[in-house]
Design a protein around this motif. Structure first.
Motif, PDB file in Angstrom:
ATOM      1  N   SER A 246       0.552  -1.421  -0.205  1.00 41.38           N
ATOM      2  CA  SER A 246       0.105  -0.171  -0.106  1.00 41.38           C
ATOM      3  C   SER A 246       1.107   1.181  -0.072  1.00 41.38           C
ATOM      4  O   SER A 246       1.020   1.436   1.206  1.00 41.38           O
ATOM      5  CB  SER A 246      -0.918  -0.120   1.226  1.00 41.38           C
ATOM      6  OG  SER A 246      -2.038   1.489   1.563  1.00 41.38           O
TER       7      SER A 246
ATOM      8  N   ALA B 215      -6.160   9.584   0.608  1.00 45.62           N
ATOM      9  CA  ALA B 215      -6.852  10.892   1.415  1.00 45.62           C
ATOM     10  C   ALA B 215      -7.658  10.346   2.698  1.00 45.62           C
ATOM     11  O   ALA B 215      -8.352   9.387   2.964  1.00 45.62           O
ATOM     12  CB  ALA B 215      -7.668  11.653   0.960  1.00 45.62           C
TER      13      ALA B 215
ATOM     14  N   LYS C 113      -1.565  -0.447  12.389  1.00 43.22           N
ATOM     15  CA  LYS C 113      -2.174  -1.096  11.395  1.00 43.22           C
ATOM     16  C   LYS C 113      -1.587  -2.957  11.416  1.00 43.22           C
ATOM     17  O   LYS C 113      -2.314  -3.688  10.722  1.00 43.22           O
ATOM     18  CB  LYS C 113      -1.600  -0.230   9.867  1.00 43.22           C
ATOM     19  CG  LYS C 113      -1.874   1.209   9.968  1.00 43.22           C
ATOM     20  CD  LYS C 113      -2.400   1.611   8.752  1.00 43.22           C
ATOM     21  CE  LYS C 113      -2.423   2.657   8.745  1.00 43.22           C
ATOM     22  NZ  LYS C 113      -3.455   3.455   7.845  1.00 43.22           N
TER      23      LYS C 113
ATOM     24  N   ALA D 262       4.508   4.703   5.599  1.00 42.32           N
ATOM     25  CA  ALA D 262       4.518   5.543   5.927  1.00 42.32           C
ATOM     26  C   ALA D 262       5.474   6.951   5.681  1.00 42.32           C
ATOM     27  O   ALA D 262       6.852   7.010   5.830  1.00 42.32           O
ATOM     28  CB  ALA D 262       4.554   5.658   7.562  1.00 42.32           C
ATOM     29  N   ALA D 263       4.651   7.849   5.074  1.00 43.38           N
ATOM     30  CA  ALA D 263       5.473   9.432   4.723  1.00 43.38           C
ATOM     31  C   ALA D 263       5.077  10.317   5.854  1.00 43.38           C
ATOM     32  O   ALA D 263       3.826  10.255   6.698  1.00 43.38           O
ATOM     33  CB  ALA D 263       5.016   9.679   3.212  1.00 43.38           C
ATOM     34  N   GLU D 264       5.814  10.927   6.872  1.00 42.80           N
ATOM     35  CA  GLU D 264       6.096  11.230   7.875  1.00 42.80           C
ATOM     36  C   GLU D 264       7.053  12.229   8.173  1.00 42.80           C
ATOM     37  O   GLU D 264       7.979  13.070   6.735  1.00 42.80           O
ATOM     38  CB  GLU D 264       6.597  10.765   9.406  1.00 42.80           C
ATOM     39  CG  GLU D 264       5.580   9.791   9.438  1.00 42.80           C
ATOM     40  CD  GLU D 264       4.628   9.115   9.925  1.00 42.80           C
ATOM     41  OE1 GLU D 264       4.259  10.118  10.448  1.00 42.80           O
ATOM     42  OE2 GLU D 264       4.582   8.155   9.994  1.00 42.80           O
TER      43      GLU D 264
ATOM     44  N   PRO E 285     -12.113   5.089   4.185  1.00 41.40           N
ATOM     45  CA  PRO E 285     -11.954   4.329   4.882  1.00 41.40           C
ATOM     46  C   PRO E 285     -10.517   3.387   4.813  1.00 41.40           C
ATOM     47  O   PRO E 285      -9.782   4.358   3.716  1.00 41.40           O
ATOM     48  CB  PRO E 285     -12.717   3.215   3.947  1.00 41.40           C
ATOM     49  CG  PRO E 285     -13.024   3.706   2.707  1.00 41.40           C
ATOM     50  CD  PRO E 285     -13.182   5.247   2.794  1.00 41.40           C
ATOM     51  N   ASP E 286      -9.577   3.193   5.691  1.00 45.65           N
ATOM     52  CA  ASP E 286      -8.707   2.698   6.021  1.00 45.65           C
ATOM     53  C   ASP E 286      -7.991   1.281   5.241  1.00 45.65           C
ATOM     54  O   ASP E 286      -8.799   0.644   5.468  1.00 45.65           O
ATOM     55  CB  ASP E 286      -8.088   2.374   7.639  1.00 45.65           C
ATOM     56  CG  ASP E 286      -6.700   2.687   7.284  1.00 45.65           C
ATOM     57  OD1 ASP E 286      -5.906   1.451   6.350  1.00 45.65           O
ATOM     58  OD2 ASP E 286      -6.440   2.502   8.078  1.00 45.65           O
TER      59      ASP E 286
HETATM   60  N1  CTP Z   1      -3.396   4.494   3.976  1.00 47.53           N
HETATM   61  C1  CTP Z   1      -4.189   3.089   3.155  1.00 47.53           C
HETATM   62  N2  CTP Z   1      -5.903   3.535   3.646  1.00 47.53           N
HETATM   63  C2  CTP Z   1      -6.018   4.700   4.345  1.00 47.53           C
HETATM   64  C3  CTP Z   1      -5.033   4.988   4.221  1.00 47.53           C
HETATM   65  C4  CTP Z   1      -4.004   5.621   4.294  1.00 47.53           C
HETATM   66  O1  CTP Z   1      -4.663   2.256   3.303  1.00 47.53           O
HETATM   67  N3  CTP Z   1      -7.345   6.039   4.086  1.00 47.53           N
HETATM   68  C5  CTP Z   1      -2.667   3.689   3.938  1.00 47.53           C
HETATM   69  C6  CTP Z   1      -1.382   3.816   2.930  1.00 47.53           C
HETATM   70  O2  CTP Z   1      -1.520   3.488   1.821  1.00 47.53           O
HETATM   71  C7  CTP Z   1      -0.109   3.618   3.752  1.00 47.53           C
HETATM   72  C8  CTP Z   1      -0.554   3.848   5.131  1.00 47.53           C
HETATM   73  O3  CTP Z   1      -1.700   3.689   5.041  1.00 47.53           O
HETATM   74  O4  CTP Z   1       0.591   2.139   3.404  1.00 47.53           O
HETATM   75  C9  CTP Z   1      -0.098   4.416   5.856  1.00 47.53           C
HETATM   76  O5  CTP Z   1      -0.703   5.631   5.823  1.00 47.53           O
HETATM   77  P1  CTP Z   1      -0.340   7.798   6.033  1.00 47.53           P
HETATM   78  O6  CTP Z   1      -1.204   8.890   5.889  1.00 47.53           O
HETATM   79  O7  CTP Z   1       0.952   7.178   6.692  1.00 47.53           O
HETATM   80  O8  CTP Z   1      -1.270   6.960   7.614  1.00 47.53           O
HETATM   81  P2  CTP Z   1      -2.215   7.419   8.081  1.00 47.53           P
HETATM   82  O9  CTP Z   1      -2.831   6.139   9.191  1.00 47.53           O
HETATM   83  O10 CTP Z   1      -3.188   7.919   7.223  1.00 47.53           O
HETATM   84  O11 CTP Z   1      -2.053   8.443   9.662  1.00 47.53           O
HETATM   85  P3  CTP Z   1      -1.373   9.585   9.329  1.00 47.53           P
HETATM   86  O12 CTP Z   1      -2.340  10.559   8.409  1.00 47.53           O
HETATM   87  O13 CTP Z   1      -1.659  10.509  10.939  1.00 47.53           O
HETATM   88  O14 CTP Z   1      -0.326  10.234  10.105  1.00 47.53           O
END
Ligand code: CTP
Length: 396
Positions: free
Chosen positions: A273, A278, A341, A324-326, A305-306
């Motif tokens: 992933s 978004a 996760k 994770a992009a931080e 949805p995540d």
């Molecule tokens: N991801 C996903 N679905 C979402 C958000 C994130 O599948 N709705 C996946 C991204 O593809 C990535 C991972 O989760 O592999 C982490 O994404 P990230 O945006 O860094 O993490 P979030 O859980 O959204 O946390 P935050 O934005 O608070 O850092």
């Protein structure tokens, strides 16, 4: 940076107007650090001169089976020994027929028969010649003999017709040669990759998105394909060309990406992933263009949805890899994200160092701890990631 550096590649040209692309291919190979030896058939010399190929490869060009300047007077043996690959580009219908039958009446066909290394051929011909049952029969034989057929593509042809038979572009052949040197660590595996940003519509002409280019996800998809996997790439809106040899499905919003993933995940062995999905979308997307008002405007958002979280929570999930992009506290946030996760592997990078760039640096987090991948082109990092995944994959 590629795995072509230091490789000895014999580039063979048979007769075809696409011979001009072989000049560019020679330049790309030489620039990448390969030692290129060029052999041309008599017909090839009618389309492009040996002088051009000699200047670009930096080595003498061979055309004659009876070349007395070659040690032992055996150019066909001398040239084919010690090669890492022989690449025929362009490969004419006539030359493919010769290869299929094992004929050897000139230098190029003779050294192909005498080779000890892999042979790759990039066909180039008119669409009727390509479609002719004789050519197709020859191609089936060549594939059965373990010869890699690169392309061809479909498009405008030099003869004015349009269709299948155009030789691949030089950069595409270069990538195929590079891919042929990759260990097939994921042979037989099905890999699902998400890439790019998502676009969450506000109305029919506006939306919320992010600055993710998709380059890392595309590199991961290509590396998985080069490692022998069957790859499906679910791509958010990007300006990138679809990589060859894999299925690309275009999606736009997070919900669309979610649905596309869920429709395919049951068959996947690995889910990577990479997409910058978004986290929120406008509660209501207007079906017409919003008009400007006078005061402030409120946009109400609801969570998306995540996707990764949902896939990882399945009863029998594929091997899940998160990104994770931080922008700060990279290691602490990334490690916490991996645990939250519930994914066995997470690749983290500093967002400000990666977006849109051609290189990046990654830290991989898994049960064994962290593994740093130093700054390198995204394709190099993607290959290291694929090798790491291959090591962690449960053995059947
Ligand atoms: N991801 C996903 N679905 C979402 C958000 C994130 O599948 N709705 C996946 C991204 O593809 C990535 C991972 O989760 O592999 C982490 O994404 P990230 O945006 O860094 O993490 P979030 O859980 O959204 O946390 P935050 O934005 O608070 O850092």
């Amino acid at each position: 940076m590629t795995d072509i550096k230091g490789k000895r590649i014999l580039l063979g040209l048979s007769g075809g107007i696409a011979a001009y692309k072989a000049a560019e291919l020679t330049r790309l190979l030489a620039q990448a650090g390969a030692e290129v030896r060029v052999v041309m058939t008599e017909a090839a010399c009618r389309f492009i001169t040996p002088v051009t190929m000699q200047a670009l490869s930096g080595n003498p060009v061979h055309t004659d089976l009876w070349d007395a300047s070659v040690p032992n007077n055996m150019a066909h043996i001398e040239l084919s020994r010690g090669c890492d690959a022989i690449v025929i580009a362009p490969a004419s219908a006539d030359f493919l027929a010769k290869l299929a039958l094992g004929l050897c009446d000139d230098l190029l066909s003779t050294l192909c028969l005498a080779r000890e290394c892999p042979l790759l051929a990039a066909p180039a011909m008119n669409l009727q010649m390509w479609g002719n049952p004789a050519t197709q029969r020859n191609l089936a034989q060549l594939r059965a003999d373990g010869i890699a057929i690169l392309g061809p593509a479909s498009g405008d042809q030099a003869c004015g017709e349009v269709g299948m038979g155009r030789m691949l572009e030089a950069v595409e052949i270069f990538e195929e040669i590079d891919a042929s040197f990759q260990p097939k660590l994921l042979a037989g595996k099905r890999v699902l990759v998400t890439a790019g940003p998502t676009l969450e519509p506000i109305d029919t002409v506006r939306g919320i998105t992010n600055t993710r280019s998709g380059k890392m996800g595309y590199a991961v998809a290509r590396a998985a394909r080069d490692a022998g996997a069957t790859v499906t790439l679910l791509s958010g809106p990007t300006a990138l060309a679809p990589p060859r040899g894999l299925e690309r499905i275009d999606v736009s919003s997070a919900q669309e990406m979610h649905d596309a993933v869920m429709a395919r995940v049951a068959k996947a062995d690995v889910f990577i992933s990479v997409a910058a999905v978004a986290d929120y979308r406008p509660k209501e997307a207007k079906g017409h263009k919003l008009k400007k008002g006078t005061g402030e405007m409120m946009l109400e958002l609801q969570p998306n949805p995540d996707i990764l979280g949902t896939v990882a929570a399945r009863r029998r999930p594929p091997f899940c890899v998160g990104f994770a992009a931080e922008t700060e506290n990279l290691e602490a946030y990334a490690d916490a994200k991996r645990r939250r996760k519930k994914v066995p592997l997470l690749a983290a990078n500093l967002a400000q160092h990666a977006f849109g760039a051609d290189d990046n640096q990654l830290i991989l987090f898994d049960d064994a701890g962290k593994h740093e991948l130093p700054r390198a082109p995204k394709i190099v990092l993607a290959r290291a990631l694929i090798a790491h995944i291959a090591k962690l994959l449960p053995k059947k």
